[in-house]
Design a protein around this motif. Structure first.
Motif, PDB file in Angstrom:
ATOM      1  N   THR A  11       0.846  -1.192   0.000  1.00 39.86           N
ATOM      2  CA  THR A  11       0.000   0.000   0.000  1.00 39.86           C
ATOM      3  C   THR A  11       0.884   1.246   0.000  1.00 39.86           C
ATOM      4  OG1 THR A  11      -0.031   0.104   2.416  1.00 39.86           O
ATOM      5  CG2 THR A  11      -1.790  -1.138   1.370  1.00 39.86           C
ATOM      6  N   CYS A  12       0.287   2.376  -0.267  1.00 36.66           N
ATOM      7  CA  CYS A  12       0.984   3.641  -0.126  1.00 36.66           C
ATOM      8  C   CYS A  12       1.391   3.791   1.344  1.00 36.66           C
ATOM      9  CB  CYS A  12       0.073   4.791  -0.552  1.00 36.66           C
ATOM     10  SG  CYS A  12       0.876   6.401  -0.443  1.00 36.66           S
ATOM     11  N   ALA A  13       2.566   4.336   1.582  1.00 37.30           N
ATOM     12  CA  ALA A  13       3.053   4.454   2.961  1.00 37.30           C
ATOM     13  C   ALA A  13       2.412   5.626   3.700  1.00 37.30           C
ATOM     14  CB  ALA A  13       4.576   4.609   2.962  1.00 37.30           C
ATOM     15  N   LEU A  14       1.750   6.507   2.962  1.00 39.08           N
ATOM     16  CA  LEU A  14       1.100   7.636   3.622  1.00 39.08           C
ATOM     17  C   LEU A  14      -0.145   7.156   4.349  1.00 39.08           C
ATOM     18  CD1 LEU A  14       2.870   9.362   1.578  1.00 39.08           C
ATOM     19  CD2 LEU A  14       1.049  11.037   1.833  1.00 39.08           C
ATOM     20  N   ARG A  15      -0.207   7.475   5.625  1.00 40.59           N
ATOM     21  CA  ARG A  15      -1.326   6.998   6.434  1.00 40.59           C
ATOM     22  C   ARG A  15      -2.664   7.466   5.879  1.00 40.59           C
ATOM     23  NH1 ARG A  15      -1.559   6.304  12.593  1.00 40.59           N
ATOM     24  NH2 ARG A  15       0.422   7.138  13.239  1.00 40.59           N
ATOM     25  N   ALA A  16      -2.679   8.726   5.416  1.00 39.06           N
ATOM     26  CA  ALA A  16      -3.938   9.308   4.948  1.00 39.06           C
ATOM     27  C   ALA A  16      -4.485   8.572   3.730  1.00 39.06           C
ATOM     28  CB  ALA A  16      -3.720  10.783   4.615  1.00 39.06           C
ATOM     29  N   CYS A  17      -3.619   7.871   3.002  1.00 40.61           N
ATOM     30  CA  CYS A  17      -4.059   7.194   1.779  1.00 40.61           C
ATOM     31  C   CYS A  17      -4.743   5.870   2.043  1.00 40.61           C
ATOM     32  CB  CYS A  17      -2.874   6.976   0.844  1.00 40.61           C
ATOM     33  SG  CYS A  17      -2.411   8.475  -0.031  1.00 40.61           S
ATOM     34  N   LYS A  18      -4.449   5.269   3.212  1.00 36.24           N
ATOM     35  CA  LYS A  18      -4.899   3.888   3.422  1.00 36.24           C
ATOM     36  C   LYS A  18      -6.410   3.728   3.286  1.00 36.24           C
ATOM     37  CE  LYS A  18      -0.885   2.019   5.360  1.00 36.24           C
ATOM     38  NZ  LYS A  18      -0.198   0.946   6.015  1.00 36.24           N
ATOM     39  N   VAL A  71       3.248   4.017  -8.378  1.00 35.96           N
ATOM     40  CA  VAL A  71       2.659   5.330  -8.156  1.00 35.96           C
ATOM     41  C   VAL A  71       1.319   5.185  -7.439  1.00 35.96           C
ATOM     42  CG1 VAL A  71       1.957   7.489  -9.251  1.00 35.96           C
ATOM     43  CG2 VAL A  71       3.764   6.104 -10.286  1.00 35.96           C
ATOM     44  N   CYS A  72       1.101   6.006  -6.414  1.00 31.87           N
ATOM     45  CA  CYS A  72      -0.160   5.984  -5.688  1.00 31.87           C
ATOM     46  C   CYS A  72      -1.217   6.757  -6.476  1.00 31.87           C
ATOM     47  CB  CYS A  72       0.016   6.606  -4.303  1.00 31.87           C
ATOM     48  SG  CYS A  72      -1.549   6.765  -3.400  1.00 31.87           S
ATOM     49  N   GLY A  73      -2.373   6.120  -6.680  1.00 26.91           N
ATOM     50  CA  GLY A  73      -3.459   6.754  -7.436  1.00 26.91           C
ATOM     51  C   GLY A  73      -4.177   7.828  -6.640  1.00 26.91           C
ATOM     52  N   ASN A  74      -3.910   7.912  -5.346  1.00 21.21           N
ATOM     53  CA  ASN A  74      -4.560   8.932  -4.529  1.00 21.21           C
ATOM     54  C   ASN A  74      -3.688  10.166  -4.356  1.00 21.21           C
ATOM     55  OD1 ASN A  74      -6.774   9.848  -2.797  1.00 21.21           O
ATOM     56  ND2 ASN A  74      -5.298   9.583  -1.135  1.00 21.21           N
ATOM     57  N   CYS A  75      -2.489   9.991  -3.829  1.00 14.65           N
ATOM     58  CA  CYS A  75      -1.645  11.157  -3.536  1.00 14.65           C
ATOM     59  C   CYS A  75      -0.608  11.423  -4.615  1.00 14.65           C
ATOM     60  CB  CYS A  75      -0.947  10.990  -2.190  1.00 14.65           C
ATOM     61  SG  CYS A  75       0.347   9.735  -2.206  1.00 14.65           S
ATOM     62  N   GLY A  76      -0.434  10.463  -5.536  1.00 13.93           N
ATOM     63  CA  GLY A  76       0.525  10.676  -6.614  1.00 13.93           C
ATOM     64  C   GLY A  76       1.969  10.405  -6.239  1.00 13.93           C
TER      65      GLY A  76
END
Ligand SMILES: C[S@@+](CC[C@H](N)C(=O)[O-])C[C@H]1O[C@@H](n2cnc3c(N)ncnc32)[C@H](O)[C@@H]1O
Ligand SMILES: [Zn+2]
Lengths: 160, 276
Positions: free
Chosen positions: A40-47, A136-141
């Motif tokens: 997953t994206c490592a950014l917590r907000a993206c989970k 690439v994260c589809g949420n935060c880029g």
């Protein structure tokens, strides 16, 4: 005509092993497609954002390996595979051979005897590997670079 | 001998030179392999499994997993250690990542996790301005989520003192784990501490089953549960008010709440001489 002077590294230059070309006999290091189905994206907000999963490949350089078929392992992990995400990833990488629905869990012995979907999964999930590229994260880029099969998931301080 | 984690952050300590020295030492190879095997036997995994190796370094611990036909994914903060893992052609997939920032895998990914000689590094705050308690919480919350229900983790670590030991076990318990501590060769200079963690299978469904029972079933494991407030296993009873143990605990509680408390020293909890 003067010969080119030899390259003398400046004092801050360190010969890092990852920067060196590997000898030709060594297979290049790489990351399994299986792993990307769990990442997953490592950014917590993206989970909590559905668009953050799966991460999308960009400029992926693939390598096909040959690994011993381990039917018991495939049987163990199949329930935990996110099938729609796997289809997305497979399509991005140019694989079209997977069924639209997750296949029923086959018994290990059956899978060993069968040439079908168990081996196809083995080929895509374990034997197909990424050497270079980006996820690439589809949420935060955010772009996670993959170099020599190692993905860099270190977040810069301001994103933690 | 000073502890490496007191000298530098891990990514700087494990530079090219140190990583090479570490990995080629036959003494270290032997110790790391035997601890990884011990962790694996405590996990007693019934199938070829998917395992997270936390602080995988150059792959010494992971190679023990490969030898038992498991598939593993490793996370490490040192690029030099990972570069050596590449040279050694370890079978695991490798991530350059800081476990203090979390565990970037979706819920229920892993059958199990191991960590050999790595998590004590989290007790030292790094350059990121995040407290050690905050980094421990991120790590254990992330680890908890990434394990499947009924999953287990065995984390061998080198606590510097009683405070670090309870800081780490406390963080694991707060993240929801059932926890136990196992000591091999206790009381010797070769003592090895293993934190054994379970993601309760029955706990979600109304808590009918005490998750610590799962740990209790493991051979030689001391259960720490909430009734003992997560303090080091095996020590019967609470510390007397005013004793060194009691003070260390209070300070730890303060630290966990983000308070600044005085550093522990050998004088902590000693009787002061009467002043004249
Ligand atoms: C003593 S080595 C053990 C390596 C391996 N597990 C073994 O048994 O050989 C400790 C490892 O923990 C890693 N480490 C320390 N802090 C870390 C962090 N915050 N995130 C990821 N890895 C970390 C270090 O980079 C180092 O490779
Ligand atoms: Zn993101």
């Amino acid at each position: 005509m003067t010969a080119k002077p030899p390259f003398i590294p400046p004092p801050h230059f360190t010969l890092h092993p990852t920067n060196l070309p590997l000898p030709p006999t060594t297979p290049p290091p790489k990351m399994k497609i299986l792993t990307t189905n769990y990442l997953t994206c490592a950014l917590r907000a993206c989970k909590s954002h559905p668009s953050s999963f799966p991460l999308h490949f960009r400029d992926a350089e693939l390598q096909q390996d040959s690994l011993p078929f381990n039917a018991a392992f495939i049987a163990n992990i199949l329930p935990r595979i996110d099938w729609p995400a796997l289809l997305t990833t497979a399509t991005e990488l140019g694989f079209t051979g997977l069924p639209a629905e997750k296949p029923d869990l086959l018994a290990t012995a059956e899978m060993e005897a069968d040439e079908g979907v168990g081996r196809e999964l083995h080929r895509i999930l374990l034997e197909t590997q990424v050497v270079e590229g980006k996820l690439v994260c589809g949420n935060c880029g955010h772009e996670y670079a993959i170099h020599q099969g190692i993905a860099n998931f270190l977040l810069p301080g301001h994103l933690v | 001998m000073s502890r490496p984690e007191d000298t530098l952050p891990p990514d700087l300590f494990y530079n090219d030179r140190e990583s090479q020295k570490y990995t080629t030492s036959s003494r270290i190879q032997t110790i790391q392999t035997s601890m990884a095997q011990r962790a694996l036997s405590l996990l007693s995994l019934p199938h070829p499994s998917l395992i997270l190796d936390v602080g995988c370094g150059s792959g010494l611990s992971g190679e023990a997993l490969t030898a038992s036909e498991h598939t593993w994914i490793g996370m490490d903060i040192s690029a030099s250690m990972l570069a050596i893992a590449l040279d050694r052609e370890t079978a695991g997939d490798l991530f350059l990542a800081d476990i203090g920032q979390g565990v970037p895998f979706r819920p229920g990914t892993f059958d199990a996790a191991i960590s050999i000689s790595a998590i004590q590094w989290l007790c030292n705050a790094d350059s990121s301005h995040v407290s050690a308690t905050g980094r421990l919480a991120r790590f254990f919350e992330g680890l908890y989520a990434s394990l499947k229900r009924g999953g287990k983790a065995v984390l061998q670590f080198y606590p510097k003192n009683e405070v670090q030991r309870s800081m780490i076990t406390g963080a694991a318990i707060r993240a929801g784990f059932g926890a136990g501590l196992l000591e091999d060769d206790p009381g010797t200079k070769n003592v090895k501490v293993y934190l054994v963690l379970t993601v309760g299978a029955g706990a979600e469904e109304g808590g009918a089953e005490d998750v610590t029972n799962v740990v209790r079933g493991l051979e030689g494991v001391d259960v720490i549960d909430e009734r003992r407030k997560g303090r080091g296993g095996g020590r019967g009873g609470e510390d007397k008010k005013g004793s060194k143990g009691w003070i260390l605990r209070k300070k730890e509680q303060g630290r966990n709440k983000g308070k600044v408390v005085k550093a522990d020293s050998k004088y902590t909890g000693r009787k002061r001489r009467p002043a004249f």
